[in-house]
Write a protein that holds these residues in place. Structure first.
Motif, mmCIF file in Angstrom:
data_model
loop_
_atom_site.group_PDB
_atom_site.id
_atom_site.type_symbol
_atom_site.label_atom_id
_atom_site.label_comp_id
_atom_site.label_asym_id
_atom_site.label_seq_id
_atom_site.Cartn_x
_atom_site.Cartn_y
_atom_site.Cartn_z
ATOM 1 N N GLY A 1 3.843 -3.318 8.005
ATOM 2 C CA GLY A 1 3.537 -4.436 7.112
ATOM 3 C C GLY A 1 3.973 -4.145 5.692
ATOM 4 O O GLY A 1 4.508 -5.009 4.998
ATOM 5 N N ASN A 2 3.763 -2.921 5.277
ATOM 6 C CA ASN A 2 4.147 -2.558 3.912
ATOM 7 C C ASN A 2 5.653 -2.417 3.761
ATOM 8 O O ASN A 2 6.206 -2.689 2.702
ATOM 9 C CB ASN A 2 3.435 -1.270 3.502
ATOM 10 C CG ASN A 2 1.967 -1.532 3.226
ATOM 11 O OD1 ASN A 2 1.624 -2.468 2.525
ATOM 12 N ND2 ASN A 2 1.104 -0.738 3.833
ATOM 13 N N ASN B 1 6.506 7.134 -2.768
ATOM 14 C CA ASN B 1 6.459 7.110 -1.307
ATOM 15 C C ASN B 1 7.841 6.809 -0.750
ATOM 16 O O ASN B 1 8.541 5.940 -1.255
ATOM 17 C CB ASN B 1 5.513 6.015 -0.820
ATOM 18 C CG ASN B 1 4.108 6.533 -0.595
ATOM 19 O OD1 ASN B 1 3.146 5.920 -0.993
ATOM 20 N ND2 ASN B 1 4.002 7.685 0.033
ATOM 21 N N THR C 1 2.871 4.267 -3.151
ATOM 22 C CA THR C 1 3.121 4.601 -4.547
ATOM 23 C C THR C 1 4.624 4.595 -4.778
ATOM 24 O O THR C 1 5.398 4.622 -3.818
ATOM 25 C CB THR C 1 2.582 5.999 -4.881
ATOM 26 O OG1 THR C 1 3.299 6.940 -4.073
ATOM 27 C CG2 THR C 1 1.105 6.109 -4.559
ATOM 28 N N ARG D 1 0.847 -1.188 0.000
ATOM 29 C CA ARG D 1 0.000 0.000 0.000
ATOM 30 C C ARG D 1 0.883 1.238 0.000
ATOM 31 O O ARG D 1 1.346 1.691 1.043
ATOM 32 C CB ARG D 1 -0.924 -0.009 1.211
ATOM 33 C CG ARG D 1 -2.325 -0.482 0.836
ATOM 34 C CD ARG D 1 -3.171 -0.734 2.048
ATOM 35 N NE ARG D 1 -2.857 -2.022 2.647
ATOM 36 C CZ ARG D 1 -3.319 -2.412 3.842
ATOM 37 N NH1 ARG D 1 -4.059 -1.604 4.559
ATOM 38 N NH2 ARG D 1 -3.015 -3.596 4.319
ATOM 39 N N SER E 1 7.450 6.384 5.177
ATOM 40 C CA SER E 1 6.037 6.734 5.167
ATOM 41 C C SER E 1 5.148 5.491 5.090
ATOM 42 O O SER E 1 3.937 5.593 5.187
ATOM 43 C CB SER E 1 5.731 7.676 4.003
ATOM 44 O OG SER E 1 5.816 6.975 2.781
ATOM 45 N N LEU E 2 5.760 4.317 4.912
ATOM 46 C CA LEU E 2 4.974 3.085 4.828
ATOM 47 C C LEU E 2 4.723 2.529 6.223
ATOM 48 O O LEU E 2 5.504 2.752 7.140
ATOM 49 C CB LEU E 2 5.729 2.035 4.008
ATOM 50 C CG LEU E 2 6.093 2.398 2.581
ATOM 51 C CD1 LEU E 2 6.945 1.285 1.989
ATOM 52 C CD2 LEU E 2 4.861 2.608 1.741
ATOM 53 N N SER E 3 3.636 1.770 6.365
ATOM 54 C CA SER E 3 3.389 1.104 7.639
ATOM 55 C C SER E 3 4.299 -0.112 7.740
ATOM 56 O O SER E 3 4.901 -0.543 6.754
ATOM 57 C CB SER E 3 1.938 0.673 7.713
ATOM 58 O OG SER E 3 1.722 -0.377 6.806
#
Lengths: 487, 382
Positions: free
Chosen positions: A391-392, A383, A380, A378, A387-389
């Motif tokens: 899990g991502n 990104n 782009t 999740r 900025s990713l969580s």
């Protein structure tokens, strides 16, 4: 002094480090706080010792509600904390170290204070050479100095956060007897650890934390199985495990010995075959990461051989391992795995196989889009990693792993992930494994170990069990072995 | 600007708030500029000088005539080279304080080659080329020395660079007053000037050379392309932002650090070579004139974005040249330009720091009640 914690809550952004913890510790006890990394132990202790405020909840000392705004506040109220790393001033003498935290004006009354210190040390049964330089002391002696300082400043509750890291067995015994003596004199000791055997040996009661909540309490005699279950239990159980038939050998370890700090693994023999998954079980810091780092070429073995697809790799640099089909994914995603400040596109470009000189941004973007879709990230292409969580980030780490890697070494690949991400990550890993790769991973989740491994190695204080067949091992059996039981 | 910074692909309000709107950023920068001028004005008032008159003099001194503007361009070239160079080391996360000494070493080696070949029959074009090349090599070697000290000796590049700066200055002085002294007696005015044929050709009646201008501009373009369009630049950035992760992802980290030093030193050495071949035509004690440190300031001021090197360096050069007027007209010291430049860097960093703190607070407030992205079922590190 009696300590009561009522409904303590602490959030860091979306992460609930403490999620409504209530705990009561009577005076004169040694209370163990047990839990894996990230269970919320340190946060709770920092709240109790005034290092950070709770978002919610109250602290009662001897029945009176108190407000602690700083560690100095806490100490005035009688709560002192001994940190993982002693916070002393190594270049100074023991006596001066003790004087630094002392209340008083500008002028030092050295001799007077020294006499009072020496007196005090005798009364609590600590033998300290006040004139020694702190830099000449061992870690455990420095802990004694720190304990002494806290006691002298009036601490009646002593918090020890993982105090046995980096000290020898003899020093540990000494520390434990000191703590017992202090408890006998009515001090309350709170002992934080993720090591079961220490809790068993020392504590008169234990509380187990998991994911920010208090999941259970126990008193001696302790049932190791019960404690392990409390620490590791997982609420959700995903589908059944899938086995695959192993192929030719990929990695062979023969009489391998590796060493770092206090942990030393010896006489390790292991053969990992194509499509096989090996799980490494054990309490945090029992040697699992040493094995992974040795297989990755990050930790040169003291002796023995690491043979990858028939080629001897021991002693070669990490990048040589990497070129020869070894992929290593560290547990610290944003510290070691991804680069904060660089975008996903940058990460994919950085790990391209045959890069050339000039960057084709358009191509990079389309590769990124492809991988983002493939790994269901999740985010782009533009990104940034941070900025990713969580899990991502983990999915991104898998997405940048070289597709031709034959041996995948993963440290806690699903720690902190939601169940959907766990299942997704493992589906991706198994796809690559079934395509002729092999996986070695460490985990503190018994279900995960049993479900996804073909064989499991159990680590206990630097000892490694013979490989267990995951099919014929139960959660209870595994828990018993992690707690130090024999096969 | 790099496309890493301008991510407009998710144009939600939240994201534009967090990354900072381009116009807000621009406004903040202008604010910092105004603050810098205010502070400098206060200092001028304390010193009993009329601020507006002073600024007017600086302005006229920089662009009042073709000659003065050409002098600004003369100062612009070494600033371009130094700033472009330090962007490369900044990208790799390195503080190349030693850039000043690298300029000096470039000048020293250029002077050495010129001295060696000036009385031979070799064509002047070849001599100048060799001399400039020697300057590049000298700067690069001096920089790599700082890099080697860091990589293999564990000496932080800031301390190593600082030490090497002193050594470079001492070397220059020794050469000027010792082996390379003028016939008769050595003096602070430098070595014996070289004949005109050994200098870079200048524009008619002016001090600025089109060749050095070209080299300076070329260097900036080169660095921009290198950092934004090549894998080399991307790897440098990776090393600079997270050495451990870059290593684990397969980047040979210390080698890239040394390459960054090599590159920056080469450009600094070129600046030194140009000072000798086109400005002073000899080695003087203050050959670097602080351009290295100013290059570092420019790098910080523009937040390491190569596209801004040229205009900001021009502004700094104009301040430097313009303030030469001050002692003559207003009896003020010409270091006023330094005050303004320093204040500018400080305020820009201050405003940026304040913006980031504010943004973090906003982000915390947004993140606290609801999760920003996928929820984490388990707790993270405590």
């Amino acid at each position: 002094m009696e300590v009561q914690l009522l409904d303590i809550r602490k959030h860091f952004g979306p992460i609930k480090a403490n999620d409504g913890i209530s705990l009561s510790v009577p005076a004169g006890t040694i209370q163990g706080i047990l839990g894996e990394n990230g269970a919320g132990k340190s946060t709770l202790m920092k709240i109790l010792s005034g290092f950070q405020p709770a978002d919610n909840g109250s602290i009662l000392l001897d029945g009176r509600e108190v407000a602690m705004k700083s560690p100095a506040d806490a100490l005035r109220l009688g709560v002192g904390m001994l940190h993982q790393d002693p916070l002393d001033f190594p270049a100074m003498r023991v006596a001066d170290n003790l004087l630094i935290g002392a209340p008083g004006g500008i002028r030092l009354h050295r001799s007077q204070l020294r006499a009072s210190l020496a007196e005090h040390a005798r009364s609590v049964g600590l033998a300290l050479d006040l004139k020694a330089d702190v830099s000449s002391l061992t870690v455990s002696e420095r802990q004694q100095v720190e304990l002494m300082r806290l006691l002298w400043l009036g601490a009646r509750v002593l918090i020890l956060d993982e105090p046995t890291t980096g000290i020898s067995a003899a020093q540990k015994a000494e520390l434990f007897s000191t703590l017992r003596r202090l408890a006998e004199r009515g001090k309350t000791v709170i002992f934080v650890s993720h090591k079961l055997e220490e809790i068993q040996e020392l504590c008169t009661r234990v509380a187990v934390l998991k994911q920010g909540r208090l999941v259970g309490e126990a008193t001696p005699p302790y049932s190791v199985r019960q404690l392990v279950n409390m620490i590791f239990e997982r609420e959700v159980t995903p589908g059944a495990r899938a086995a695959c038939a192993p192929g030719g050998p990929i990695l062979k370890l023969s009489s391998l010995a590796v060493e770092r700090g206090r942990i030393r693994l010896e006489g390790l023999d292991l053969e990992v075959r194509e499509t096989e998954t090996i799980g490494l079980a054990g309490m945090e810091g029992s040697g699992q990461s040493l094995l992974l780092k040795a297989c990755a070429g990050l930790l040169p073995p003291v002796e023995g051989r690491v043979t990858m697809l028939g080629q001897e790799l021991a002693g070669k640099p990490y990048h040589y391992f990497k070129r020869n089909g070894v992929a290593y994914v560290p547990a610290a995603r944003l510290e070691e795995g991804l680069i904060a400040g660089l975008t996903l596109t940058d990460h994919f470009l950085l790990t391209q196989r045959k890069p050339g000189f000039f960057i084709d941004r358009e191509k990079g973007r389309s590769i990124a889009q492809e991988r983002i879709a493939e790994f269901n990230i999740r985010g782009t292409p533009s990104n940034t990693a941070e900025s990713l969580s969580g899990g991502n980030q983990q999915r991104a780490l898998l997405a940048i792993m070289k597709p031709e890697a034959k041996l995948m070494l993963l440290e806690h690949p699903t720690r902190g992930l939601d169940i959907e991400s766990v299942i997704y990550v493992w589906r991706k890993l198994k796809e690559r494994c079934n395509a002729g790769g092999a996986i070695i991973f460490s985990s503190s989740d018994l279900d995960e170990l049993l479900r996804y491994s073909d064989r499991i190695l159990v680590f206990f204080a630097g000892r490694v069990s013979t490989p267990l067949d995951a099919d014929s091992t139960s959660v209870e059996e595994l828990g018993r072995l992690i707690g130090g039981g024999s096969v | 600007m790099s496309d890493a910074r301008t991510s407009h692909s998710t144009p939600t309000r939240l994201r534009s708030l967090l990354t900072g709107d381009a116009w807000i950023n621009f406004g903040l920068q202008i604010g910092a500029l105004i603050l810098a001028f205010l502070l400098t004005s206060c200092i001028l008032l304390v010193a009993g000088a009329p601020p507006f008159e002073a600024y007017k003099q600086v302005f006229l001194g920089a662009v009042g005539s073709v000659t003065s503007f050409s002098n600004v361009l003369v100062a612009w070239v070494p600033l371009l080279l130094a700033a472009a160079g330090v962007l490369v080391t900044f990208a790799a996360g390195l503080w190349n304080i030693g850039v000043e000494g690298q300029i000096v070493l470039g000048a020293v080696l250029t002077t050495w080659v010129l001295r060696l070949l000036q009385d031979t029959a070799i064509s002047p074009v070849v001599i100048i080329l060799l001399a400039i090349l020697a300057g590049v090599v000298g700067g690069a070697l001096w920089a790599v020395l700082a890099g080697v000290l860091k990589t293999f000796g564990g000496v932080n590049e800031i301390f190593g660079g600082l030490g090497l700066n002193f050594v470079a200055t001492a070397l220059t002085l020794w050469l000027i007053f010792g082996p390379w002294k003028r016939p008769g007696i050595g003096s602070m005015s430098g070595t014996e000037p070289f004949p005109e044929r050994l200098g870079l050709p200048t524009m008619a009646g002016l001090r600025v050379s089109p060749w050095s201008l070209g080299l300076g501009i070329l260097a900036v373009i080169l660095v921009f392309v290198l950092l934004e369009r090549t894998y080399f630049g991307l790897r440098l950035k990776a090393v600079g932002k997270n050495t451990r992760a870059a290593f684990l992802l397969g980047v040979p980290t210390w080698q890239y650090g040394l390459l960054a030093f090599l590159f920056c030193g080469g450009l600094a050495g070129l600046a030194g070579a140009i000072q000798v071949t086109s400005v002073y035509h000899r080695l003087i004690p203050a050959i670097s004139s602080g351009y290295g440190f100013m290059g570092l300031m420019i790098g910080m001021l523009i937040a390491y974005r190569a596209i801004w090197v040229a205009p900001v360096a021009l502004f700094f050069a104009a301040l430097n040249i313009g303030s030469i007027q001050l002692p003559i007209v207003l009896k003020l010291d010409s270091t006023l330009s330094g005050v303004l430049q320093g204040a500018l860097v400080l305020f820009v960093l201050l405003v940026e720091g304040a913006r980031q703190r504010y943004m973090r607070r906003v982000r915390m407030r947004i993140a606290a009640p609801t999760t920003l992205e996928a929820p984490l079922s388990a707790s993270g590190e405590t």
